[in-house]
Write a protein that holds these residues in place. Structure first.
Motif, short mmCIF file in Angstrom:
data_model
loop_
_atom_site.label_atom_id
_atom_site.label_comp_id
_atom_site.label_asym_id
_atom_site.label_seq_id
_atom_site.Cartn_x
_atom_site.Cartn_y
_atom_site.Cartn_z
N ARG A 1 0.82 -1.21 0.00
CA ARG A 1 0.00 0.00 0.00
C ARG A 1 0.86 1.26 0.00
NH1 ARG A 1 -5.04 0.12 3.98
NH2 ARG A 1 -5.54 -1.58 2.56
N ALA A 2 1.98 1.24 0.73
CA ALA A 2 2.86 2.42 0.79
C ALA A 2 3.47 2.71 -0.57
CB ALA A 2 3.95 2.19 1.83
N ILE A 3 3.91 1.67 -1.28
CA ILE A 3 4.49 1.89 -2.62
C ILE A 3 3.41 2.29 -3.61
CG2 ILE A 3 5.76 0.80 -4.48
CD1 ILE A 3 7.38 1.34 -1.92
N ALA A 4 2.22 1.72 -3.50
CA ALA A 4 1.12 2.08 -4.38
C ALA A 4 0.76 3.56 -4.21
CB ALA A 4 -0.10 1.20 -4.12
N ALA A 5 0.78 4.06 -2.97
CA ALA A 5 0.46 5.46 -2.72
C ALA A 5 1.51 6.38 -3.35
CB ALA A 5 0.37 5.71 -1.21
N LEU A 6 2.79 5.99 -3.26
CA LEU A 6 3.85 6.80 -3.88
C LEU A 6 3.67 6.86 -5.39
CD1 LEU A 6 6.55 8.33 -3.62
CD2 LEU A 6 7.71 6.11 -3.82
N LEU A 7 3.34 5.73 -6.01
CA LEU A 7 3.15 5.70 -7.46
C LEU A 7 1.90 6.47 -7.88
CD1 LEU A 7 3.98 1.95 -8.22
CD2 LEU A 7 5.43 3.93 -8.67
N ALA A 8 0.85 6.42 -7.07
CA ALA A 8 -0.41 7.05 -7.44
C ALA A 8 -0.31 8.57 -7.46
CB ALA A 8 -1.51 6.61 -6.47
N SER A 9 0.43 9.15 -6.53
CA SER A 9 0.43 10.62 -6.43
C SER A 9 1.81 11.25 -6.57
CB SER A 9 -0.16 11.04 -5.07
OG SER A 9 0.65 10.54 -4.00
N GLY A 10 2.87 10.43 -6.56
CA GLY A 10 4.21 11.00 -6.47
C GLY A 10 4.99 11.12 -7.74
N VAL A 11 4.55 10.52 -8.85
CA VAL A 11 5.34 10.54 -10.08
C VAL A 11 5.15 11.89 -10.78
CG1 VAL A 11 5.82 9.43 -12.28
CG2 VAL A 11 5.12 8.04 -10.32
N VAL A 12 6.27 12.57 -11.04
CA VAL A 12 6.25 13.90 -11.62
C VAL A 12 7.06 13.88 -12.92
CG1 VAL A 12 6.97 16.31 -11.29
CG2 VAL A 12 6.04 15.00 -9.37
N GLU A 13 6.44 14.27 -14.03
CA GLU A 13 7.16 14.35 -15.30
C GLU A 13 7.99 15.63 -15.35
OE1 GLU A 13 4.95 13.36 -18.79
OE2 GLU A 13 3.50 12.15 -17.66
N LYS A 14 8.90 15.71 -16.31
CA LYS A 14 9.89 16.80 -16.29
C LYS A 14 9.27 18.18 -16.38
CE LYS A 14 10.98 16.51 -21.24
NZ LYS A 14 12.08 16.41 -22.21
N HIS A 15 8.17 18.32 -17.12
CA HIS A 15 7.55 19.64 -17.24
C HIS A 15 6.79 20.04 -15.98
CE1 HIS A 15 4.38 16.79 -18.52
NE2 HIS A 15 3.55 17.66 -17.96
N GLU A 16 6.63 19.09 -15.05
CA GLU A 16 5.92 19.37 -13.80
C GLU A 16 6.87 19.70 -12.64
OE1 GLU A 16 2.06 16.52 -13.89
OE2 GLU A 16 3.98 15.47 -13.79
N ILE A 17 8.17 19.48 -12.83
CA ILE A 17 9.12 19.71 -11.74
C ILE A 17 9.10 21.18 -11.34
CG2 ILE A 17 11.55 19.60 -11.05
CD1 ILE A 17 11.92 17.32 -13.02
N GLY A 18 8.87 21.43 -10.08
CA GLY A 18 8.78 22.80 -9.59
C GLY A 18 7.36 23.33 -9.59
N LEU A 19 6.48 22.73 -10.35
CA LEU A 19 5.08 23.14 -10.38
C LEU A 19 4.22 22.30 -9.46
CD1 LEU A 19 4.63 23.65 -14.24
CD2 LEU A 19 5.06 25.40 -12.51
N ARG A 20 4.67 21.06 -9.21
CA ARG A 20 3.89 20.16 -8.37
C ARG A 20 4.84 19.44 -7.42
NH1 ARG A 20 1.64 14.89 -8.53
NH2 ARG A 20 2.62 14.33 -10.51
N VAL A 21 4.62 19.60 -6.12
CA VAL A 21 5.43 18.92 -5.11
C VAL A 21 4.51 18.00 -4.32
CG1 VAL A 21 7.00 19.17 -3.16
CG2 VAL A 21 6.96 20.92 -4.95
N PRO A 22 4.50 16.70 -4.65
CA PRO A 22 3.58 15.78 -3.98
C PRO A 22 3.89 15.65 -2.49
CG PRO A 22 4.52 14.82 -5.98
CD PRO A 22 5.31 16.04 -5.67
#
Length: 628
Positions: free
Chosen positions: A200-221
Motif C-alpha cells: 500500500r505504501a508503494i502504491a500510494a507513492l506511485l499514485a500521487s508522487g510521479v512527476v514528469e519533467k515539465h511538472e518539476i517545480g510546479l507540483r510537489v507531492p
C-alpha cells in the motif's frame, strides 16, 4: 560475489570480498553480520528479495549481478555511512588513495554520498533502481529523521527514449494515449519488489508522487516524489534559462565573481529594470523556467538515480575530468543537503576515454562499488552470445567501410563494402526468420543497421527499398534527422512502432545513427550491421548492447540448447543452434573488442556455412487423443 580483477575499481573489489559470505547466508536463510547491521526494514527487504526459501515460488527473481549491486549500495550507504566519497575510500580502500585520486576526491562533486553500479547492458539495471527506491522510501517512512533515507527521488535519463521508458516503468505504458498504472513495473512486479505488508505504501507513492519533467517545480507531492527528467533539462540544453537565478548565482560563485553584493541583488532581482526584453511577460517566463532547479535545491533531502550515467563526466583538454553542465546542476542541488543528498549512478560503461589511438585508455568513475560486466553476464547466459560473421566476401573487402563521398566530402552513396555488409545481414535475418517461425511464430528476429550519420541512413533506407526490394513497412528509420523532419505529432506513431518492435512482424529492419545507442530495450534484435567507423569503446559497447537482451526465455529445452552453445563457444567451436545468439557482421573498428571476448571464449566466429538456427530441435504436435 565475483571479485573484480581490475585494480582500477578498489571500492568494488573490497566490497565484493566483504559481502561474499553475507550474500550466501542471506540466500540460504541464515543469520549474518549484514542483516544485523542494517535497519529492520532493510533486513526484511533483503530477506524478501534474496532468501531462496521465500523467493522460490515467485515468477521473477533477481540474478546474481542485480543482487550484488543492491547489496553493495546498501552496505556502502547504510552500514559504512560515509558522508563523502573520500570518507568511503578511507573506510574501504585507503591503500588505493594515490595523489591523483586524492586530488580527484577533493572536488566538490564528491562531497556527498555517491555510488556507481557497473552493470552490463541487458542485465536489468532498472530492477536494481526500483529495488533501491523501495529500500529508501520504506526506510524513510519508518524513520523520517534518519539522514540516510529519503522519499524524494530524481530519476535522470540520458535522452528521450530512456525518459519515456522510465515513465513507462513508474507511471505505466500508454494504452490509447493514456498511461495505465497497472502496467508500471513496480506495480506489475510488486511480488518481486515489495513485501505484501508494504504494498500500500508503494502504491500510494506511485499514485500521487510521479512527476514528469515539465511538472518539476510546479507540483510537489506530499508523501514523496519520483521526478523523472532527462539530463538535457538539468543542463539547460532544452531551455537555456532552466537554471534560473539560483543556478546563475551558484555558477557565478563557481566562476569566482568577486562581487557578493551584486550576486545577492541578482538573486532577488534577476532582471534589471529597463533592460531590453524585460517585460512582465518575460519576467514571468524566466521565473517559470528557473523553478525546476530552484525547487530541487529547496528540498531538504533527495536521492538522484542517474540512468546511463556515463553522461556524468566529459574529458576536456589536458585529460582532466571536468563537470558537464548537468553535473554542475547536481552539485548545486547537493550543496544545500549534505549527507541527505545521495547520488546513485548506473551504467554499463562508467568510464571516460582519454587520449586517442594506441594511447587511449579508460578512466573509470571513482565511485564504482560493484562490477558485473559483459563477460560475467555472457558466462551466466544473462545476455545473448555473440557470433562474428566472417564471410568470404567480407574478408576480401578493403578496411574502409565508410560511405562514398565527393571531392567536397558530401555523401553520394553507399560503398561496395557497406552494401555487402547489409546484404550479409539480410541473409542472416532471413535464415533466422524462417527457422524460428517453425518453432514459435511469435518470435520475430530483427536487423539493426547503425550508420555513420543521418545522410547515410537515408541512403541505407533507399538501398533497402530500391535495390533489395524490401517493402516500406519492413524498414524503420529512427535517426534524429527524421524526428526533426516530421515533428512531434508525426513522430509519435514511429516511436510507438519502435517500442512495440518485439510484438510486431513489421518492421523487420531498423536503421539508426545514435538515437538507439542506449535505452532501446527490445529483445528481438538478432543481427547487427555496424556501418560506423568510430573507434570509441563506449560507442562500440553500446552498439553491440542494443542486441544483447534475451529473446528466448522460460523454455527448458531451449535453455539447454543455449547452454550447449555457450559450452561450444568456450571450446572455440561454432554454435550448433542460434537461440539467443547475436550476429554481428564483421567491422574492423570492433577488432579489439572482438579479440578481448575471443580470448575468454565468449565470441564465436561463423563463416559461410549456415548452421540450422534451431539446431536439432523439432516441434512435435500433440496427438488428437492426447488427453486419453
Amino acid at each position: 560475489m565475483r571479485i573484480p580483477i581490475d585494480e582500477e575499481l578498489p571500492l568494488a573489489r573490497e566490497i565484493s570480498i566483504r559481502l561474499a559470505d553475507d550474500a550466501r547466508a542471506i540466500e540460504s536463510g541464515e543469520p549474518c553480520a549484514l542483516l544485523e547491521a542494517v535497519t529492520p526494514t532493510t533486513a526484511e527487504l533483503l530477506r524478501w528479495w534474496f532468501d531462496a526459501s521465500i523467493s522460490a515460488g515467485r515468477r521473477d527473481a533477481f540474478h546474481e549481478g542485480q543482487r550484488d549491486a543492491i547489496l553493495a549500495i546498501v552496505y556502502a550507504h547504510e552500514v559504512l555511512g560515509a558522508s563523502t566519497l573520500r570518507e568511503l575510500y578511507d573506510r574501504l580502500a585507503p591503500g588505493s588513495l594515490t595523489p591523483a585520486r586524492r586530488d580527484e576526491l577533493a572536488h566538490e562533486r564528491h562531497g556527498h554520498p555517491k555510488y556507481a553500479a557497473k552493470l552490463a547492458t541487458g542485465t536489468g539495471k532498472t530492477w536494481v533502481m526500483n529495488a533501491l527506491l523501495v529500500w529508501q522510501h520504506l526506510n524513510h517512512l519508518a524513520a523520517p529523521a534518519d539522514p540516510r533515507f529519503s522519499s524524494n527521488f530524481l530519476v535522470v535519463a540520458p535522452g528521450l527514449i530512456v525518459y519515456e521508458r522510465l515513465l513507462d516503468s513508474f507511471r505505466g505504458r500508454r494504452v490509447d494515449g493514456v498511461r495505465d498504472p497497472r502496467t508500471s513495473e513496480l506495480h506489475a512486479r510488486r511480488a518481486l519488489f515489495t513485501p505484501p505488508r508494504h504494498e500500500r505504501a508503494i502504491a500510494a507513492l506511485l499514485a500521487s508522487g510521479v512527476v514528469e519533467k515539465h511538472e518539476i517545480g510546479l507540483r510537489v507531492p506530499v508523501g514523496g516524489m519520483i521526478a523523472v527528467t532527462n539530463w538535457h533539462l538539468l543542463a539547460g540544453a532544452e531551455d537555456p534559462d532552466f537554471a534560473g537565478e539560483a543556478g546563475e548565482v551558484w555558477r557565478g560563485r563557481r566562476r569566482g565573481d568577486d562581487d557578493p553584493a551584486r550576486a545577492a541583488v541578482e538573486s532577488m532581482f534577476p532582471l534589471s529594470p529597463g533592460a531590453a526584453g524585460h517585460s512582465l511577460e518575460s519576467l514571468d517566463r524566466r521565473a517559470a523556467r528557473g523553478r525546476p532547479l530552484e525547487s530541487l535545491i529547496e528540498l531538504s533531502d533527495l536521492v538522484v538515480l542517474n540512468d546511463e550515467a556515463h553522461h556524468v563526466h566529459a574529458l576536456r583538454s589536458g585529460q582532466d575530468t571536468s563537470d558537464v553542465e548537468w553535473q554542475q546542476s547536481l552539485t548545486a542541488i547537493a550543496a544545500t543537503k549534505g549527507r541527505r543528498f545521495v547520488q546513485l549512478d548506473f551504467s554499463a560503461t562508467p568510464y571516460d576515454e582519454a587520449g586517442s589511438g594506441r594511447r587511449s585508455h579508460r578512466r573509470y568513475f571513482p565511485h564504482i562499488v560493484v562490477d558485473f560486466d559483459l563477460h560475467a553476464a555472457m558466462q551466466r547466459g544473462l545476455v545473448k552470445a555473440i557470433a562474428l560473421d566472417r564471410r568470404v566476401e567480407l574478408a576480401a573487402l578493403p578496411l574502409d567501410f565508410t560511405a562514398e563521398r565527393d571531392e567536397h566530402g558530401a555523401v553520394i552513396g553507399l560503398s561496395s563494402g557497406q552494401r555487402t555488409m547489409i546484404r550479409a545481414g539480410l541473409s542472416k535475418l532471413a535464415l533466422l526468420e524462417a527457422q524460428f517461425a517453425a518453432i514459435d511464430p511469435e518470435r520475430r528476429p530483427k536487423l539493426l543497421i547503425v550508420t555513420e550519420d543521418t545522410i547515410v541512413s537515408r541512403h541505407v533506407e533507399q538501398f533497402l527499398l530500391e535495390s533489395e526490394r524490401l517493402d516500406a513497412e519492413d524498414v524503420l528509420r529512427v535517426d534524429s534527422g527524421r524526428r526533426s523532419e516530421l515533428g512531434p505529432k508525426e513522430w509519435e506513431p514511429i516511436r510507438a512502432r519502435l517500442f512495440d518492435l518485439d510484438r510486431q512482424a513489421r518492421p523487420r529492419v531498423v536503421i539508426s545513427v545514435l538515437m538507439l545507442r542506449e535505452g532501446f530495450d527490445v529483445d528481438s534484435i538478432c543481427v547487427v550491421v555496424p556501418l560506423r567507423s568510430a573507434g570509441s569503446g563506449i560507442l562500440l559497447e553500446q552498439t553491440i548492447g542494443r542486441g544483447l537482451r534475451l529473446m528466448w526465455r522460460g523454455d527448458p529445452v531451449v535453455e539447454e540448447l543455449k547452454r550447449e552453445t555457450r559450452e561450444r563457444m568456450r571450446r572455440r567451436l561454432e554454435p550448433a543452434n542460434h537461440f539467443d545468439v547475436l550476429f554481428v557482421i564483421e567491422h574492423p573498428a570492433f577488432q579489439a573488442f572482438y579479440d578481448e571476448l575471443l580470448g575468454d571464449g565468449l565470441l564465436a566466429i561463423v563463416g559461410d556455412e549456415e548452421t540450422a538456427a534451431i539446431g536439432d530441435l523439432e516441434r512435435v504436435e500433440l496427438r488428437p487423443d492426447w488427453q486419453e
